[in-house]
Design an enzyme around this catalytic site. Sequence first.
Site, PDB file in Angstrom:
ATOM      1  N   SER A 117      -0.840  27.110 -27.696  1.00 39.97           N
ATOM      2  CA  SER A 117      -0.525  28.317 -27.862  1.00 39.97           C
ATOM      3  C   SER A 117      -1.748  29.353 -28.273  1.00 39.97           C
ATOM      4  CB  SER A 117       0.580  28.484 -28.626  1.00 39.97           C
ATOM      5  OG  SER A 117       0.644  30.132 -29.303  1.00 39.97           O
ATOM      6  N   LYS A 148       1.278  24.239 -31.536  1.00 41.23           N
ATOM      7  CA  LYS A 148       2.155  24.105 -30.314  1.00 41.23           C
ATOM      8  C   LYS A 148       1.682  23.160 -29.073  1.00 41.23           C
ATOM      9  CE  LYS A 148       5.491  26.185 -29.709  1.00 41.23           C
ATOM     10  NZ  LYS A 148       5.586  27.244 -29.040  1.00 41.23           N
ATOM     11  N   THR A 208      27.815  16.090 -21.521  1.00 38.70           N
ATOM     12  CA  THR A 208      28.399  17.025 -20.434  1.00 38.70           C
ATOM     13  C   THR A 208      28.391  18.414 -21.391  1.00 38.70           C
ATOM     14  OG1 THR A 208      30.728  16.535 -21.557  1.00 38.70           O
ATOM     15  CG2 THR A 208      29.782  15.493 -19.545  1.00 38.70           C
ATOM     16  N   SER A 261      -1.691  39.405  10.873  1.00 43.38           N
ATOM     17  CA  SER A 261      -1.266  38.382  10.266  1.00 43.38           C
ATOM     18  C   SER A 261      -2.098  37.075   9.858  1.00 43.38           C
ATOM     19  CB  SER A 261       0.071  37.684  10.982  1.00 43.38           C
ATOM     20  OG  SER A 261      -0.120  37.180  12.273  1.00 43.38           O
ATOM     21  N   LYS A 296       6.594  33.472   8.159  1.00 41.81           N
ATOM     22  CA  LYS A 296       5.489  32.454   8.039  1.00 41.81           C
ATOM     23  C   LYS A 296       5.542  32.515   6.156  1.00 41.81           C
ATOM     24  CE  LYS A 296       4.736  32.234  12.173  1.00 41.81           C
ATOM     25  NZ  LYS A 296       5.506  33.259  12.555  1.00 41.81           N
ATOM     26  N   ASN A 332       5.071  34.708  22.295  1.00 40.94           N
ATOM     27  CA  ASN A 332       6.281  34.298  21.786  1.00 40.94           C
ATOM     28  C   ASN A 332       6.526  33.019  21.670  1.00 40.94           C
ATOM     29  OD1 ASN A 332       6.424  37.081  21.527  1.00 40.94           O
ATOM     30  ND2 ASN A 332       7.896  37.394  23.124  1.00 40.94           N
TER      31      ASN A 332
END
Length: 455
Positions: free
Chosen positions: A278, A284, A156, A24, A326, A111
Amino acid sequence: MKNKLWGGRFSKKTNPLVEEFTKSIQFDKKLAEYDCIGSIAHAKMLGKCNIIPKKDAGKIVSGLNSILNKIKKGSFKINNSAEDIHTMIQNTLDKKIGRKAQMLHTARSRNDQVALDTRMYCKDKIDSIIELLKTLKKSMKGFSVKNMDVVIPGFTHLQNAQPVLLSHQMLAYCEMLARDADRLMDCKKRVDVMPLGSCAISGTSLPVDRNFTAKELGFSKISTNSMDAVSDRDFVIELIFCLAVVGMHLSRLSEDLIIWNSQVFGIADIGDEFCTGSSMMPQKKNPDALELIRGKCGTLYGSLAEIMTIMKGLPLTYNRDMQLDKEPLFKSIETVKSSIEILAALFKSLKINKEKVLELLQDESIYAADIMEYLVKKGVTLKESHDIVGKIVAYGLDRKLKLSEISLKEFRIFSPKFNRDVYGLLNPEKSVSLKNSFGGTSPKQVRKQLKNARF
């Protein structure tokens, strides 16, 4: 097996496939600083309690401080073939001070060591994210004050609803971010528990002083059950959940800005430095940073689902599956931090096109609720007022008339309560000024909100 923290009962070396699969170091190296700090406190406790000689504890602390300084300076070289960062730091300490280093792991298991490092990391990152949220809110406050007089159509269902102050909408997000900070602070209460001394599962027969270690490391509490301390990651789950909620709010904020920035709406102009172009269409200017903040919210939800799924079927106590907590944790923290930083910077250059805002406010149907309340103030019931105004709006649509183009005589067809002052309601500044209820969008209320909001 000599470079591992275990291996005495094994007669064969670990299969290279298993070695690679189980290590790890590639992600838990982020815990290096916290591992050293936790180990320094542990060594001091061992010496204080005479579990190991004080002189040896001093050598261990000195060696760990040397390693910690290198980590902070960025000169500590990570050995990617190591099993994990805890083993690597132990092996580095072995080389630095010799056999005395082997005393460090007394009264400790990986641990409770990993649980400690993770909790320390989480505490630190919670504090930093809360500070970043404050920075974002301050940036939004500055933008709000600068545009205090701007009235925009509030939506809304993504349809024009009622006029609101732009600053009022920004403050809505500030309220959400304030609750996000509250959630993180509350989460920290459960993170702030010191697990060291729980060892592998059952505690230890050695005379440790867990309160001393907790005080050294700045923890307010110590864990009360050794099995729980090493086997649960609910504090990680809760933190990732809190971050997912932050991400959701950042995504919604980004979506509003994306919509406002579009040519269809044209309310806002996002700074060039936060956009990309772009490869095919030279004209763009795309709000890619905001789109990615919106998209990365999905990865936050994925991290939450990932850690919940990892933990759901594990029997007590520790299982190696828990090593996988993790990556979703680190990913969530980094995603939220970078998203907040970008938004905080973006608001400093964000510009509002006031002419376009006025154009959007030409839809006079957004004053329908104001006309309805006008009738209510004249004694007409809400239901009847609602029906009357709805019919007036339909009448205007059928004849392609704005409300201001409907004559008073025509208004009175629907209700004799109408007088010429009804036309004074068809104004954005008038509309927002009327919403003076506590928490409303009137300038008076919004100034109160700006003054009282937590920035």
